[in-house]
Design a protein around this motif. Structure first.
Motif, PDB file in Angstrom:
ATOM      1  N   ALA A  71      25.048  34.163  54.241  1.00  0.00           N
ATOM      2  CA  ALA A  71      24.807  35.498  53.683  1.00  0.00           C
ATOM      3  C   ALA A  71      26.032  35.926  52.877  1.00  0.00           C
ATOM      4  CB  ALA A  71      24.548  36.503  54.799  1.00  0.00           C
ATOM      5  N   THR A  72      25.794  36.660  51.780  1.00  0.00           N
ATOM      6  CA  THR A  72      26.873  37.121  50.917  1.00  0.00           C
ATOM      7  C   THR A  72      27.355  38.491  51.391  1.00  0.00           C
ATOM      8  OG1 THR A  72      25.849  35.960  49.071  1.00  0.00           O
ATOM      9  CG2 THR A  72      27.546  37.579  48.534  1.00  0.00           C
ATOM     10  N   LEU A  73      28.630  38.569  51.783  1.00  0.00           N
ATOM     11  CA  LEU A  73      29.215  39.820  52.249  1.00  0.00           C
ATOM     12  C   LEU A  73      29.790  40.625  51.095  1.00  0.00           C
ATOM     13  CD1 LEU A  73      30.176  41.696  54.561  1.00  0.00           C
ATOM     14  CD2 LEU A  73      32.287  40.327  54.606  1.00  0.00           C
ATOM     15  N   SER A  74      30.674  39.994  50.297  1.00  0.00           N
ATOM     16  CA  SER A  74      31.373  40.764  49.262  1.00  0.00           C
ATOM     17  C   SER A  74      31.930  39.855  48.180  1.00  0.00           C
ATOM     18  CB  SER A  74      32.511  41.577  49.882  1.00  0.00           C
ATOM     19  OG  SER A  74      33.482  40.717  50.457  1.00  0.00           O
ATOM     20  N   CYS A  75      32.374  40.517  47.105  1.00  0.00           N
ATOM     21  CA  CYS A  75      33.054  39.840  46.010  1.00  0.00           C
ATOM     22  C   CYS A  75      34.225  40.720  45.598  1.00  0.00           C
ATOM     23  CB  CYS A  75      32.108  39.634  44.834  1.00  0.00           C
ATOM     24  SG  CYS A  75      32.909  38.832  43.421  1.00  0.00           S
ATOM     25  N   TRP A  76      35.390  40.100  45.456  1.00  0.00           N
ATOM     26  CA  TRP A  76      36.608  40.808  45.073  1.00  0.00           C
ATOM     27  C   TRP A  76      37.033  40.322  43.697  1.00  0.00           C
ATOM     28  CZ3 TRP A  76      39.508  44.199  48.331  1.00  0.00           C
ATOM     29  CH2 TRP A  76      38.891  44.450  49.558  1.00  0.00           C
ATOM     30  N   ILE A  77      37.309  41.269  42.805  1.00  0.00           N
ATOM     31  CA  ILE A  77      37.685  40.956  41.432  1.00  0.00           C
ATOM     32  C   ILE A  77      39.065  41.543  41.164  1.00  0.00           C
ATOM     33  CG2 ILE A  77      37.027  41.211  39.002  1.00  0.00           C
ATOM     34  CD1 ILE A  77      34.124  41.749  40.120  1.00  0.00           C
ATOM     35  N   PRO A  78      40.017  40.725  40.686  1.00  0.00           N
ATOM     36  CA  PRO A  78      41.377  41.221  40.426  1.00  0.00           C
ATOM     37  C   PRO A  78      41.417  42.210  39.263  1.00  0.00           C
ATOM     38  CG  PRO A  78      41.305  38.825  40.367  1.00  0.00           C
ATOM     39  CD  PRO A  78      39.899  39.306  40.430  1.00  0.00           C
ATOM     40  N   PRO A  79      42.521  42.944  39.143  1.00  0.00           N
ATOM     41  CA  PRO A  79      42.670  43.902  38.035  1.00  0.00           C
ATOM     42  C   PRO A  79      42.580  43.210  36.678  1.00  0.00           C
ATOM     43  CG  PRO A  79      44.454  44.163  39.620  1.00  0.00           C
ATOM     44  CD  PRO A  79      43.700  42.929  40.008  1.00  0.00           C
ATOM     45  N   ALA A  80      42.089  43.936  35.701  1.00  0.00           N
ATOM     46  CA  ALA A  80      41.934  43.399  34.338  1.00  0.00           C
ATOM     47  C   ALA A  80      43.280  42.983  33.737  1.00  0.00           C
ATOM     48  CB  ALA A  80      41.253  44.431  33.444  1.00  0.00           C
ATOM     49  N   GLN A  81      44.380  43.585  34.187  1.00  0.00           N
ATOM     50  CA  GLN A  81      45.695  43.282  33.649  1.00  0.00           C
ATOM     51  C   GLN A  81      46.226  41.905  34.088  1.00  0.00           C
ATOM     52  OE1 GLN A  81      44.814  45.903  35.456  1.00  0.00           O
ATOM     53  NE2 GLN A  81      45.770  47.789  34.760  1.00  0.00           N
ATOM     54  N   GLU A  82      45.642  41.334  35.116  1.00  0.00           N
ATOM     55  CA  GLU A  82      46.115  40.046  35.628  1.00  0.00           C
ATOM     56  C   GLU A  82      45.823  38.928  34.630  1.00  0.00           C
ATOM     57  OE1 GLU A  82      47.751  39.074  38.610  1.00  0.00           O
ATOM     58  OE2 GLU A  82      48.154  41.227  38.558  1.00  0.00           O
ATOM     59  N   LYS A  83      46.779  38.004  34.483  1.00  0.00           N
ATOM     60  CA  LYS A  83      46.588  36.873  33.576  1.00  0.00           C
ATOM     61  C   LYS A  83      45.599  35.873  34.164  1.00  0.00           C
ATOM     62  CE  LYS A  83      51.050  37.288  31.392  1.00  0.00           C
ATOM     63  NZ  LYS A  83      52.398  36.823  31.274  1.00  0.00           N
ATOM     64  N   ARG A  84      45.720  35.615  35.465  1.00  0.00           N
ATOM     65  CA  ARG A  84      44.793  34.706  36.146  1.00  0.00           C
ATOM     66  C   ARG A  84      43.793  35.547  36.922  1.00  0.00           C
ATOM     67  NH1 ARG A  84      47.230  31.039  40.159  1.00  0.00           N
ATOM     68  NH2 ARG A  84      45.097  30.367  40.382  1.00  0.00           N
ATOM     69  N   ARG A  85      42.561  35.558  36.450  1.00  0.00           N
ATOM     70  CA  ARG A  85      41.525  36.346  37.125  1.00  0.00           C
ATOM     71  C   ARG A  85      40.433  35.418  37.631  1.00  0.00           C
ATOM     72  NH1 ARG A  85      38.808  40.914  34.345  1.00  0.00           N
ATOM     73  NH2 ARG A  85      38.713  41.791  36.407  1.00  0.00           N
ATOM     74  N   PHE A  86      40.045  35.620  38.860  1.00  0.00           N
ATOM     75  CA  PHE A  86      38.936  34.871  39.428  1.00  0.00           C
ATOM     76  C   PHE A  86      38.303  35.728  40.510  1.00  0.00           C
ATOM     77  CE2 PHE A  86      42.964  33.629  41.242  1.00  0.00           C
ATOM     78  CZ  PHE A  86      42.785  33.883  42.598  1.00  0.00           C
ATOM     79  N   SER A  87      37.004  35.645  40.590  1.00  0.00           N
ATOM     80  CA  SER A  87      36.279  36.378  41.619  1.00  0.00           C
ATOM     81  C   SER A  87      36.421  35.640  42.944  1.00  0.00           C
ATOM     82  CB  SER A  87      34.802  36.481  41.261  1.00  0.00           C
ATOM     83  OG  SER A  87      34.639  37.159  40.047  1.00  0.00           O
ATOM     84  N   THR A  88      36.596  36.388  44.016  1.00  0.00           N
ATOM     85  CA  THR A  88      36.673  35.814  45.348  1.00  0.00           C
ATOM     86  C   THR A  88      35.462  36.290  46.134  1.00  0.00           C
ATOM     87  OG1 THR A  88      39.089  35.834  45.260  1.00  0.00           O
ATOM     88  CG2 THR A  88      38.068  35.601  47.429  1.00  0.00           C
ATOM     89  N   TRP A  89      34.631  35.341  46.518  1.00  0.00           N
ATOM     90  CA  TRP A  89      33.402  35.642  47.238  1.00  0.00           C
ATOM     91  C   TRP A  89      33.612  35.426  48.720  1.00  0.00           C
ATOM     92  CZ3 TRP A  89      29.028  37.542  44.977  1.00  0.00           C
ATOM     93  CH2 TRP A  89      29.009  37.524  43.582  1.00  0.00           C
TER      94      TRP A  89
END
Length: 169
Positions: A71-89
């Motif tokens: 089951a999918t609990l959540s997704c975390w997205i880093p701030p737009a200002q970050e150079k390395r951005r990736f969603s964490t599920w």
């Protein structure tokens, strides 16, 4: 997040990352890692993340959750200002009845813990847990067994957290 019912209480598997790692070294985390090119190419982001979670769980713990009811609990997205951005599920699945075998490379220790007991110990200098992990653990404190957790998460919408920088005086 691998869950089990043990001795009348809910437990979650926590892994301790190698202290020498640059990213979250020494932190207590759930099994996981990045999505690779081989992880369900052509599928949507969530399906690719689930495939990566299955692979990473096997690599880090030796536990096979393939075919598990995830089951999918959540997704975390880093701030737009970050150079390395990736969603964490964050996914939740019942752990198979197998022995945990950590890799001794990226992961140096593991524990099955009761979320209520762990959350009650934080903050602690001996327990480094990053905010998404803490929030996920806090969610689990409302439940006493795996069935209750799974029923709740299946009935709820996936929480999406978009991190933002805020300057405080």
């Amino acid at each position: 997040m691998l869950l089990r019912d043990h001795n009348g209480r809910l437990e979650v598997l926590m892994l301790r990352r190698n202290r020498q790692l640059k990213s979250f070294g020494g932190a207590w985390v759930f099994p996981g890692g990045r999505v690779d090119d081989v992880d369900a190419p052509g599928k949507d982001e969530t399906e690719r993340a689930k495939t990566a979670a299955i692979r990473e769980t096997m690599e880090e713990t030796g536990l096979d959750i393939q075919g598990g009811d995830m089951a999918t609990l959540s997704c975390w997205i880093p701030p737009a200002q970050e150079k390395r951005r990736f969603s964490t599920w964050f996914f939740v699945v019942r752990a198979p009845d197998m022995a945990v075998k950590i890799d001794q490379g990226e992961i140096h220790d593991y524990r099955w813990v009761c979320p209520r007991e762990l959350v009650a110990q934080i903050p602690s200098p001996e327990i480094m847990i990053v905010p998404p992990t803490f929030v996920s653990l806090k969610t689990l404190t409302a439940f006493s067994n795996v069935d209750a957790v799974m029923a709740h998460i299946y009935a709820a919408q996936t929480d999406i957290f978009e991190t933002r920088f805020i300057k405080k005086p």
